[in-house]
Design an enzyme around this catalytic site. Structure first.
Site, PDB file in Angstrom:
ATOM      1  N   HIS A  29       0.648  -1.471  -0.172  1.00 25.98           N
ATOM      2  CA  HIS A  29       0.133  -0.330   0.211  1.00 25.98           C
ATOM      3  C   HIS A  29       0.927   0.978  -0.065  1.00 25.98           C
ATOM      4  O   HIS A  29       1.457   1.790   0.692  1.00 25.98           O
ATOM      5  CB  HIS A  29      -1.045  -0.067   1.257  1.00 25.98           C
ATOM      6  N   HIS A 264      -3.943   3.330  -2.645  1.00 29.49           N
ATOM      7  CA  HIS A 264      -4.209   2.636  -1.767  1.00 29.49           C
ATOM      8  C   HIS A 264      -3.488   1.196  -2.309  1.00 29.49           C
ATOM      9  O   HIS A 264      -2.290   1.165  -1.180  1.00 29.49           O
ATOM     10  CB  HIS A 264      -6.131   2.290  -1.193  1.00 29.49           C
ATOM     11  N   GLU A 412     -18.115  -6.240  23.947  1.00 27.00           N
ATOM     12  CA  GLU A 412     -17.193  -6.844  24.046  1.00 27.00           C
ATOM     13  C   GLU A 412     -16.337  -7.187  22.973  1.00 27.00           C
ATOM     14  O   GLU A 412     -15.256  -7.313  23.534  1.00 27.00           O
ATOM     15  CB  GLU A 412     -17.379  -8.580  23.938  1.00 27.00           C
ATOM     16  N   HIS A 474     -27.867 -18.305  23.713  1.00 29.32           N
ATOM     17  CA  HIS A 474     -27.335 -18.245  24.691  1.00 29.32           C
ATOM     18  C   HIS A 474     -26.542 -19.285  24.988  1.00 29.32           C
ATOM     19  O   HIS A 474     -25.368 -19.460  25.708  1.00 29.32           O
ATOM     20  CB  HIS A 474     -27.829 -17.851  25.966  1.00 29.32           C
TER      21      HIS A 474
END
Length: 669
Positions: A29, A264, A412, A474
């Site tokens: 890059h 890029h 999280e 869960h």
């Protein structure tokens, strides 16, 4: 005041080095290093405090390149500043066994503070590094001695700010008032697919102001005066994290590709490289040219910066004389040693009650934390459920940076990345907690922690369908094997309260990569330490918990809450004259690291009938059960019902284990 042409020559040297390295590798890059070379010049020549001869100096400023694809910018300045990086290393960019990898890698090159590449991670790691500085300063600084006052300098990109983890981390940083963070947002409006207006048109300044950040704008990265002024203002802002929005042109200096996606993620091409060099007034037929005056300038700047370490060393010498107890504690934790006697604090649980391993973990954590000041952490809004609060200690906050309890919020992903940043301080042993099912939200930082081999402890509770009524969404099934497949990740699923205490002992002593401790919500029996093998054998990963009276006909293997089931099954099998050995196997990879003789002792090749029992995916167990073995596992999702009912319905009962063992023994007879 220096001649502008001389300054420009230094900046352009890095631009051309970056272009040459990417072109030679035919991969990389080039655009962002070309654009941000002025910012790199400012950071390494006048802003940051660092010492190339001692890259791990305790009070150095930390630099993070969150947009890790722009790594030739960082590599070039580390080389020019005198780190242990050579021009040959730059020429070997992206080549096999080179220290100049395609994205910055912690531990591979001196001066790289963190492995970056997945966008947004470096942004969040910086929050953890800033927290570590605040905690260390609050604990060890004294009115007459400011031992810790370093800052976190980070370059982030449009892509970083699009990632959700950056939003989570930015919100947390603003809430905590981390005024030791200075972030430069490279606003070049280009991603791989084209202009950012394809997907992204928010007002970033207002967004970060809403997070509680100090926000400034610099309209052109080439304006060194404006960059320097904004940086100084950010350094003076100590109550809020700072974001400096810097406009740049990707591929700056490329006549045909500047400002486009073509600059890029691909080499510019030989013809364009020649045009770039001609544009900057250098010989297009020469590659990797570094004028002596440029090298000398940056090495001189580095030596000047290194003087700060000499001043700090003298400061610390006087500090040690005035505050010997604090200095002794600091030197203990920074040396990697642990205080004497901490293991003696590990609790032993009596076999007179049932206890969830999450509860045993909480008791253990509180027992040892008093003796381990470097052990700090918290949860993603689940401390009451994960039992991870440290009793008697305050919560970390802007007002209480000495707090040892962390509230990461329902974030999280950011929690994982922030913990990585805390661990990279090399002073702390950070821990974080959530339900095992939500480890899925943390996969990127967990993987990066394993790549970096850093010391981090995760507590994952509610570990199976045994959690019950919360149901399918869960109840983890595939998460255990998912964690186990991560190289360098140590996963421990203890069988009872005493194995849980030993899991913590193992995790604290383990310095070679992250550890995940996986715990139950439901209560399970505490195994009698006098009747069965001591839980301290957990350190070997697997051990013979209960031996058969005669030669074993079958080996029963389990982890976690299923161990007590195979112990009961052993008793039932004995009644029908089947001798079973019971093996507790809380950690696969610790067992795999044991000697061949030990592994043969626990799982002899001559005993082919083996039955593994675990309330999770059966994938991977065949390594231990062999072709003549079997696994009771789960290959579908869970259900909402009381945990004991779900477990029984899914085959996790003594009766089913006995049935499957008998079937296994009758097979091929």
């Amino acid at each position: 005041m220096e001649n502008k042409n001389i300054v420009q020559k230094r900046i352009d040297t890095v631009r051309i080095l970056s272009v040459d390295a990417v072109q030679k590798a035919n991969s990389g890059h080039p655009g962002t290093p070309m654009a941000l070379s002025p910012l790199g010049h400012l950071l390494w020549s006048e802003t940051m405090h660092y010492n190339p001869k001692n890259p791990d100096w305790a009070n150095r400023d930390r630099f993070i390149l969150s947009c890790g694809h722009a790594c030739m910018l960082q590599y070039s300045y580390l080389y020019l500043s005198g780190y242990d990086v050579t021009l040959k290393d730059l020429k070997n960019f992206r080549q096999l066994h080179s220290i100049t990898a395609g994205h910055p890698e912690y531990g591979l090159m001196p001066g790289i503070e963190v492995t970056t590449g997945p966008l947004g991670q470096g942004f969040a790691n910086g929050v953890g590094m800033a927290i570590a500085e605040k905690y260390m300063a609050a604990r060890y600084n004294q009115p007459d001695f400011k031992i810790f006052d370093y800052k976190i300098y980070t370059i982030c990109s449009d892509g970083d700010l699009m990632e959700g983890v950056a939003s989570e981390a930015a919100s947390l940083a603003g809430h905590l008032g981390l005024g030791n963070m200075i972030y430069y947002y490279d606003s070049n409006h280009i991603t791989i697919e084209g202009d950012t207006d394809l997907t992204y048109d928010e007002d970033v300044a207002k967004r970060f102001e809403a997070y509680g950040w100090h926000v400034q704008k610099v309209s052109d990265v080439n304006n060194l005066g404006a960059l320097s002024k904004a940086t100084k203002a950010a350094q003076n802002e100590t109550k809020r994290p700072s974001l400096i929005i810097v406009n740049s042109v990707i591929g700056y200096g490329s006549p045909n590709k500047h400002g486009t996606a073509a600059a890029h993620g691909s080499p510019l091409g030989e013809d364009e490289v020649r045009l770039v060099k001609e544009n900057f007034g250098v010989d297009p037929d020469k590659n990797f040219v570094v004028p002596d005056e440029v090298q000398n300038f940056y090495q001189k700047a580095a030596k000047k910066s290194a003087e700060k370490e000499k001043e700090w060393n003298e400061l610390y010498k006087n500090y040690k004389n005035r505050h010997p107890d604090l200095a002794e504690e600091y030197e203990t934790i920074t040396s990697g040693k642990l205080p004497d006697g901490w293991e003696a604090q590990l609790p032993t649980f009596k076999a007179d009650e049932n206890m969830a391993t999450r509860k045993a973990s909480g008791k253990t954590l509180n027992a040892i934390s008093k003796y381990l000041p470097q052990l700090i952490g918290g949860s993603a809004d689940l401390a009451p459920s994960t039992n991870t609060n440290l009793d008697g200690y305050t919560s970390f906050s802007a007002k209480h940076p000495d707090g040892r309890n962390f509230h990461f919020g329902i974030r999280e992903h950011a929690m994982g990345a922030v913990l990585n940043g805390m661990a990279l301080s090399k002073y702390l042993i950070p821990y974080g907690a959530t339900f095992l099912i939500f480890s899925d939200y943390m996969r990127p930082p967990l993987r990066l922690a394993a790549i970096m081999n850093i010391r981090l402890i995760m507590i994952f509770t509610h570990d199976s369908i045994g959690l019950g009524e919360d149901g399918t969404t869960h109840q983890p099934v595939e998460q255990l094997i998912g964690l186990r497949t991560v190289p360098n990740m140590t996963v421990i699923r203890p069988a009872d309260a005493n194995e849980t205490a030993q899991a913590w002992r193992t995790a604290i002593l383990h310095t070679d990569g992250p550890v995940s401790i996986v715990l139950t919500r439901q209560t399970i029996p505490i195994l009698d330490q006098k009747k069965y093998t001591s839980a301290k054998a957990l350190e070997k990963g697997a051990y013979i918990l209960s031996e058969s009276e005669g030669k074993p006909d079958i080996i029963l293997i389990a982890t976690g809450s299923e161990v007590h089931l195979i112990l009961e099954a052993q008793v039932q099998l004995k009644k029908i004259n089947i001798q079973a050995r019971v093996v507790s196997m809380p950690c696969w990879n610790l067992f795999d690291k044991q000697s061949a003789a030990y592994r043969e002792k626990v799982l002899p090749k001559g005993i082919r009938k083996r039955l593994a029992v675990e309330a999770g995916s059966p994938v991977g167990w065949s390594k231990y059960t062999t072709d003549d073995g079997d696994v009771i596992g789960i290959e579908k999702f869970g259900e909402s019902a009381p945990g004991d009912e779900v477990m029984k319905d899914y085959g996790f009962s003594v009766e089913n284990i006995v049935k499957r063992a008998k079937a296994l023994l009758s097979k091929n007879e």
